[in-house]
Design a protein around this motif. Sequence first.
Motif, PDB file in Angstrom:
ATOM      1  N   ARG A  63      -9.543  -2.862  42.492  1.00 17.94           N
ATOM      2  CA  ARG A  63     -10.558  -2.266  42.345  1.00 17.94           C
ATOM      3  C   ARG A  63     -11.067  -1.395  43.482  1.00 17.94           C
ATOM      4  O   ARG A  63     -11.429  -0.473  43.578  1.00 17.94           O
ATOM      5  CB  ARG A  63     -11.673  -3.199  41.700  1.00 17.94           C
ATOM      6  N   MET A  64     -11.095  -2.271  44.782  1.00 18.90           N
ATOM      7  CA  MET A  64     -11.829  -1.923  46.096  1.00 18.90           C
ATOM      8  C   MET A  64     -10.691  -0.613  46.450  1.00 18.90           C
ATOM      9  O   MET A  64     -11.184   0.382  47.067  1.00 18.90           O
ATOM     10  CB  MET A  64     -11.669  -2.720  46.897  1.00 18.90           C
ATOM     11  N   ALA A  65      -9.536  -0.754  46.227  1.00 23.80           N
ATOM     12  CA  ALA A  65      -8.511   0.213  46.736  1.00 23.80           C
ATOM     13  C   ALA A  65      -8.834   1.426  46.030  1.00 23.80           C
ATOM     14  O   ALA A  65      -8.503   2.647  46.329  1.00 23.80           O
ATOM     15  CB  ALA A  65      -7.096  -0.348  46.722  1.00 23.80           C
ATOM     16  N   VAL A  66      -8.817   1.469  44.470  1.00 25.51           N
ATOM     17  CA  VAL A  66      -8.881   2.384  43.798  1.00 25.51           C
ATOM     18  C   VAL A  66     -10.446   3.411  44.049  1.00 25.51           C
ATOM     19  O   VAL A  66     -10.050   4.484  44.330  1.00 25.51           O
ATOM     20  CB  VAL A  66      -8.936   2.334  42.408  1.00 25.51           C
ATOM     21  N   LEU A  67     -11.310   2.512  44.315  1.00 27.55           N
ATOM     22  CA  LEU A  67     -12.583   3.233  44.758  1.00 27.55           C
ATOM     23  C   LEU A  67     -12.343   3.792  46.229  1.00 27.55           C
ATOM     24  O   LEU A  67     -12.969   4.952  46.366  1.00 27.55           O
ATOM     25  CB  LEU A  67     -13.755   2.093  44.796  1.00 27.55           C
ATOM     26  N   SER A  68     -11.646   3.316  47.247  1.00 31.73           N
ATOM     27  CA  SER A  68     -11.443   3.863  48.297  1.00 31.73           C
ATOM     28  C   SER A  68     -10.581   4.919  48.356  1.00 31.73           C
ATOM     29  O   SER A  68     -10.886   6.006  49.225  1.00 31.73           O
ATOM     30  CB  SER A  68     -11.012   2.744  49.161  1.00 31.73           C
ATOM     31  N   TRP A  69      -9.566   5.084  47.468  1.00 33.75           N
ATOM     32  CA  TRP A  69      -8.768   6.189  47.442  1.00 33.75           C
ATOM     33  C   TRP A  69      -9.288   7.291  46.830  1.00 33.75           C
ATOM     34  O   TRP A  69      -9.301   8.425  47.271  1.00 33.75           O
ATOM     35  CB  TRP A  69      -7.430   5.976  46.442  1.00 33.75           C
ATOM     36  N   HIS A  70     -10.444   6.956  45.939  1.00 37.69           N
ATOM     37  CA  HIS A  70     -11.223   8.280  45.278  1.00 37.69           C
ATOM     38  C   HIS A  70     -12.203   8.581  46.122  1.00 37.69           C
ATOM     39  O   HIS A  70     -12.932   9.754  46.079  1.00 37.69           O
ATOM     40  CB  HIS A  70     -11.357   7.929  43.852  1.00 37.69           C
ATOM     41  N   ARG A  71     -12.957   7.668  46.536  1.00 40.69           N
ATOM     42  CA  ARG A  71     -14.416   7.916  47.248  1.00 40.69           C
ATOM     43  C   ARG A  71     -14.480   7.601  48.752  1.00 40.69           C
ATOM     44  O   ARG A  71     -15.618   7.895  49.049  1.00 40.69           O
ATOM     45  CB  ARG A  71     -15.431   7.003  46.215  1.00 40.69           C
ATOM     46  N   GLY A  72     -13.479   7.089  49.147  1.00 42.69           N
ATOM     47  CA  GLY A  72     -13.516   6.691  50.781  1.00 42.69           C
ATOM     48  C   GLY A  72     -14.657   5.584  51.032  1.00 42.69           C
ATOM     49  O   GLY A  72     -14.417   4.367  50.096  1.00 42.69           O
ATOM     50  N   ALA A  87      -9.169   2.152  56.868  1.00 39.98           N
ATOM     51  CA  ALA A  87      -8.362   3.007  58.080  1.00 39.98           C
ATOM     52  C   ALA A  87      -7.153   3.419  57.416  1.00 39.98           C
ATOM     53  O   ALA A  87      -6.342   4.587  57.789  1.00 39.98           O
ATOM     54  CB  ALA A  87      -8.271   2.206  59.152  1.00 39.98           C
ATOM     55  N   SER A  88      -6.244   2.474  56.893  1.00 39.92           N
ATOM     56  CA  SER A  88      -5.030   2.768  56.358  1.00 39.92           C
ATOM     57  C   SER A  88      -4.950   4.025  55.211  1.00 39.92           C
ATOM     58  O   SER A  88      -4.353   4.881  55.271  1.00 39.92           O
ATOM     59  CB  SER A  88      -4.368   1.650  55.978  1.00 39.92           C
ATOM     60  N   ILE A  89      -5.989   3.893  54.359  1.00 36.49           N
ATOM     61  CA  ILE A  89      -6.095   4.809  53.246  1.00 36.49           C
ATOM     62  C   ILE A  89      -6.562   6.378  53.826  1.00 36.49           C
ATOM     63  O   ILE A  89      -5.907   7.257  53.452  1.00 36.49           O
ATOM     64  CB  ILE A  89      -7.106   4.342  52.446  1.00 36.49           C
ATOM     65  N   SER A  90      -7.627   6.232  54.962  1.00 44.73           N
ATOM     66  CA  SER A  90      -7.927   7.352  55.514  1.00 44.73           C
ATOM     67  C   SER A  90      -6.839   8.087  56.360  1.00 44.73           C
ATOM     68  O   SER A  90      -6.668   9.232  56.098  1.00 44.73           O
ATOM     69  CB  SER A  90      -9.082   7.113  56.489  1.00 44.73           C
ATOM     70  N   THR A  91      -5.851   7.260  56.987  1.00 40.16           N
ATOM     71  CA  THR A  91      -4.977   7.869  57.735  1.00 40.16           C
ATOM     72  C   THR A  91      -3.955   8.403  56.746  1.00 40.16           C
ATOM     73  O   THR A  91      -3.273   9.776  56.740  1.00 40.16           O
ATOM     74  CB  THR A  91      -4.030   6.860  58.487  1.00 40.16           C
ATOM     75  N   ALA A  92      -3.537   7.704  55.687  1.00 34.72           N
ATOM     76  CA  ALA A  92      -2.515   8.582  54.637  1.00 34.72           C
ATOM     77  C   ALA A  92      -3.169   9.596  53.940  1.00 34.72           C
ATOM     78  O   ALA A  92      -2.485  10.525  53.830  1.00 34.72           O
ATOM     79  CB  ALA A  92      -2.256   7.394  53.356  1.00 34.72           C
ATOM     80  N   GLN A  93      -4.546   9.662  53.618  1.00 34.42           N
ATOM     81  CA  GLN A  93      -5.095  10.785  53.149  1.00 34.42           C
ATOM     82  C   GLN A  93      -5.075  12.098  54.024  1.00 34.42           C
ATOM     83  O   GLN A  93      -4.791  13.322  53.714  1.00 34.42           O
ATOM     84  CB  GLN A  93      -6.460  10.681  52.492  1.00 34.42           C
ATOM     85  N   ALA A  94      -5.404  11.767  55.436  1.00 32.79           N
ATOM     86  CA  ALA A  94      -5.399  12.708  56.491  1.00 32.79           C
ATOM     87  C   ALA A  94      -3.884  13.274  56.612  1.00 32.79           C
ATOM     88  O   ALA A  94      -3.616  14.548  56.761  1.00 32.79           O
ATOM     89  CB  ALA A  94      -5.944  12.168  57.848  1.00 32.79           C
ATOM     90  N   SER A  95      -2.923  12.377  56.854  1.00 35.36           N
ATOM     91  CA  SER A  95      -1.556  12.888  56.655  1.00 35.36           C
ATOM     92  C   SER A  95      -1.179  13.627  55.596  1.00 35.36           C
ATOM     93  O   SER A  95      -0.425  14.702  55.800  1.00 35.36           O
ATOM     94  CB  SER A  95      -0.679  11.646  57.131  1.00 35.36           C
ATOM     95  N   ARG A  96      -1.518  13.414  54.429  1.00 35.81           N
ATOM     96  CA  ARG A  96      -1.015  14.172  53.297  1.00 35.81           C
ATOM     97  C   ARG A  96      -1.823  15.309  53.192  1.00 35.81           C
ATOM     98  O   ARG A  96      -1.145  16.226  52.613  1.00 35.81           O
ATOM     99  CB  ARG A  96      -1.652  13.409  52.082  1.00 35.81           C
TER     100      ARG A  96
END
Length: 154
Positions: free
Chosen positions: A106-115, A141-150
């Motif tokens: 749940r936290m990962a889904v929210l973080s992927w969509h809302r940071g 930090a991992s999700i932000s890095t993945a989104q930035a590289s994407r």
Amino acid sequence: MAVALVRPLLDAFEPKGGFLMAYVDFSGDTLFATPAAAPAIVAPVIVEPTPTGLTALEWSVVALAQRDRMASLREPSPLSIALGRVFGTRRRDPNLADPKLEALRRMAVLSWHRGYAVPVHELAAFFDAGFNTDQYETMLASISTAQASRTTRG
């Protein structure tokens, strides 16, 4: 007079060939005075280090949560359940069997969509499941890095 009384003590403690400095507090303020007795020996407290990373299974949950939609966080309404039974469309249950992994999903889904903009009650549920702040920040930090590289790739 005072020097004559203190000099034998200084001679006894003075290292050979060196200097010994002493300070005398004549202010009369005992607030900052050091105790005459040696401090009590306190047993060391062993503190367990808190984990800062996630396990391989937990990282796979974070990676799979990238494809989940925000709707996977809501319970299906009675109408959608009835329509699914009538028309035969059954939505898979996105909830995980392990409550700790479900809180992470749940936290990962929210973080992927809302940071970083996640509801406070979801954050509290994440911490109640056994995760700590360092693990939360590592995941973000991992999700932000993945989104930035994407976004830089295409």
